[in-house]
Design an enzyme around this catalytic site. Structure first.
Site, PDB file in Angstrom:
ATOM      1  N   LYS A 167       0.711  -1.439   0.402  1.00  0.00           N
ATOM      2  CA  LYS A 167      -0.210   0.131   0.055  1.00  0.00           C
ATOM      3  C   LYS A 167       0.906   1.456  -0.507  1.00  0.00           C
ATOM      4  CE  LYS A 167      -1.037   0.510   5.118  1.00  0.00           C
ATOM      5  NZ  LYS A 167      -0.429   1.803   5.727  1.00  0.00           N
ATOM      6  N   ARG A 190      -5.299   3.132  12.741  1.00  0.00           N
ATOM      7  CA  ARG A 190      -5.177   1.291  13.169  1.00  0.00           C
ATOM      8  C   ARG A 190      -6.291   0.559  13.577  1.00  0.00           C
ATOM      9  NH1 ARG A 190       0.300   0.653  11.098  1.00  0.00           N
ATOM     10  NH2 ARG A 190       1.321   2.002  10.763  1.00  0.00           N
ATOM     11  N   ARG A 216      10.954 -10.902  -0.363  1.00  0.00           N
ATOM     12  CA  ARG A 216      11.058  -9.534  -0.376  1.00  0.00           C
ATOM     13  C   ARG A 216      12.591  -9.220  -0.538  1.00  0.00           C
ATOM     14  NH1 ARG A 216       7.380  -5.169   2.300  1.00  0.00           N
ATOM     15  NH2 ARG A 216       8.962  -5.360   4.400  1.00  0.00           N
ATOM     16  N   ARG A 230      15.050  -8.844   4.386  1.00  0.00           N
ATOM     17  CA  ARG A 230      14.977  -8.348   5.591  1.00  0.00           C
ATOM     18  C   ARG A 230      14.831  -8.672   7.077  1.00  0.00           C
ATOM     19  NH1 ARG A 230      10.687  -3.402   4.977  1.00  0.00           N
ATOM     20  NH2 ARG A 230      10.389  -3.899   7.255  1.00  0.00           N
ATOM     21  N   ARG A 274       2.364  -9.609  12.737  1.00  0.00           N
ATOM     22  CA  ARG A 274       2.415  -8.397  12.152  1.00  0.00           C
ATOM     23  C   ARG A 274       0.909  -9.112  11.278  1.00  0.00           C
ATOM     24  NH1 ARG A 274       6.965  -6.884   8.531  1.00  0.00           N
ATOM     25  NH2 ARG A 274       5.783  -4.849   7.231  1.00  0.00           N
TER      26      ARG A 274
END
Ligand SMILES: [Zn+2]
Length: 376
Positions: free
Chosen positions: A13, A88, A127, A160, A171
């Site tokens: 996003k 959030r 990623r 990462r 998450r």
């Protein structure tokens, strides 16, 4: 166009937000960036935020909302903004709604970049980031030509540390328990649109752009509808005004008519009264005429009453007037009687004379008697 972007971690996003900013010339409002800026600038809100951050606490919603308010009221946000990273949770969503509504700038769209959990894990796990230039790759969707090497600069690509399955799982749980209710909240308002964040970035962006265009058109329509509504309202108002004026006029006319009718009626009454008066006068006159015999009758009645009174008072004290009257009457009666007697006597005398005359013709002695009477 005021947009809130929602998306699970790894939904891409952030990347989509940047593309939207470019295309629609809307400022991106990222609460994380703004907080950092505020702290760096040392603004009042930034100083408050720094205190919380230094104490290892979460920056309060109040401070974040204050920063948002300061940002959305800047001139470059007049046409709208893209809010990223806030709200959030549900509480923040409600507080944000309150703030934006009070500013007269409610949200138009909540855009959720939805990602399938499996796809999300693949994306996050796959990623890779260039250590030299920051270019991002994904070994599943956008792999570099040479594994572990940047296409742009040939730099080394790095996975990462927080992009492992465990942290990704955590998450995702946070997203599901806190941010999905926010999406539900906007869905209830009819403001939620969802775009599948799977596939090429450009394809996702196309889908997102389509949603934005749709909502934009709707806003235009709504604005147009508002304009039409306003025009109709104006029309209705003027119509109502005219109707009210007509009503007033009619009422006035009615009053005037009533007044006129009342006047007429009054004048008629006056005429009637006059007629009545005339009639009364006539009647009175008739009564007067009629009253004469009535008065006579009354007199007779009085006389009778007097007689009665006399009769009833015979034993008691007699009224002298009544006595006198009675006496007068008696006198009159007596006189009349006397006169009648005299008349009768004369008659008889005359008869006697006639008889005597007859007798004189027969007897001369009667002649002598007659002569004697003449001498007297
Ligand atoms: Zn590179």
């Amino acid at each position: 166009m005021r947009i809130v972007l929602l998306g699970a971690p790894g939904s891409g996003k952030g990347t989509q937000a940047k593309l939207l900013v470019e295309k629609y010339k809307l400022p991106q409002i990222s609460t994380g960036d703004m907080l950092r800026d505020a702290v760096a600038e040392g603004s009042p809100l930034g100083r408050q935020a720094k205190v919380a951050m230094d104490a290892g606490q979460l920056v309060s919603d109040e401070i974040v909302l204050g920063i948002i308010q300061e940002r959305v009221t800047r001139p470059d946000a007049r046409k709208g903004f893209i809010l990223d990273g806030f709200p959030r949770n549900l509480q923040q969503a409600e507080a944000l709604d309150q703030l934006l509504t009070s500013l007269g700038r409610p949200l138009n769209l909540s855009l959720l970049v939805a990602v399938d959990v499996d796809a999300l894990i693949q994306r996050l796990v796959g990623r890779r980031t260039c250590l030299s230039c920051g270019q991002m790759y994904n070994v599943y969707y956008a792999p570099p030509h040479i594994e572990g090497r940047c296409d742009e600069c040939g730099g080394r690509l790095r996975h990462r540390g927080d992009d492992n399955e465990e942290t990704i799982g955590n998450r995702l749980r946070v997203f599901e328990t806190h941010t999905l209710p926010v999406a539900e909240y906007y869905k209830e308002q009819g403001k939620l649109r969802t775009v599948q964040g799977v596939g090429e970035i450009s394809d996702i962006f196309k889908a997102m752009s389509k949603v934005v265009e749709d909502v934009k058109a709707n806003i235009k329509n709504e604005t147009r509808t508002d304009a039409i509504r306003a025009a109709f309202a104006k029309h209705r108002a003027s119509k109502a005004e005219k109707a009210a004026a007509a009503k007033k006029d009619a009422a006035k006319k009615k009053v005037t008519a009533k007044k006129a009718a009342t006047k007429k009626a009054a004048s008629k009454k006056v005429v009637k009264k006059a007629v009545k008066k005339k009639a009364v006068v006539k009647k009175k006159a008739v009564k007067k005429v009629a009253a004469k015999p009535a008065i006579a009758k009354k007199k007779v009645v009085k006389k009778k009453a007097v007689k009665k009174a006399v009769k009833s008072k015979v034993t008691g004290k007699k009224k002298p007037v009544a006595k006198k009257k009675v006496t007068a009457k008696k006198k009159v009666t007596a006189k009349k009687k006397v006169t009648a007697k005299k008349g009768a006597a004369k008659k008889t005398t005359r008869n006697k004379v006639v008889r005597k005359k007859v007798a004189v013709k027969k007897k001369p002695a009667a002649k002598k008697k007659k002569a004697a009477r003449r001498k007297r």
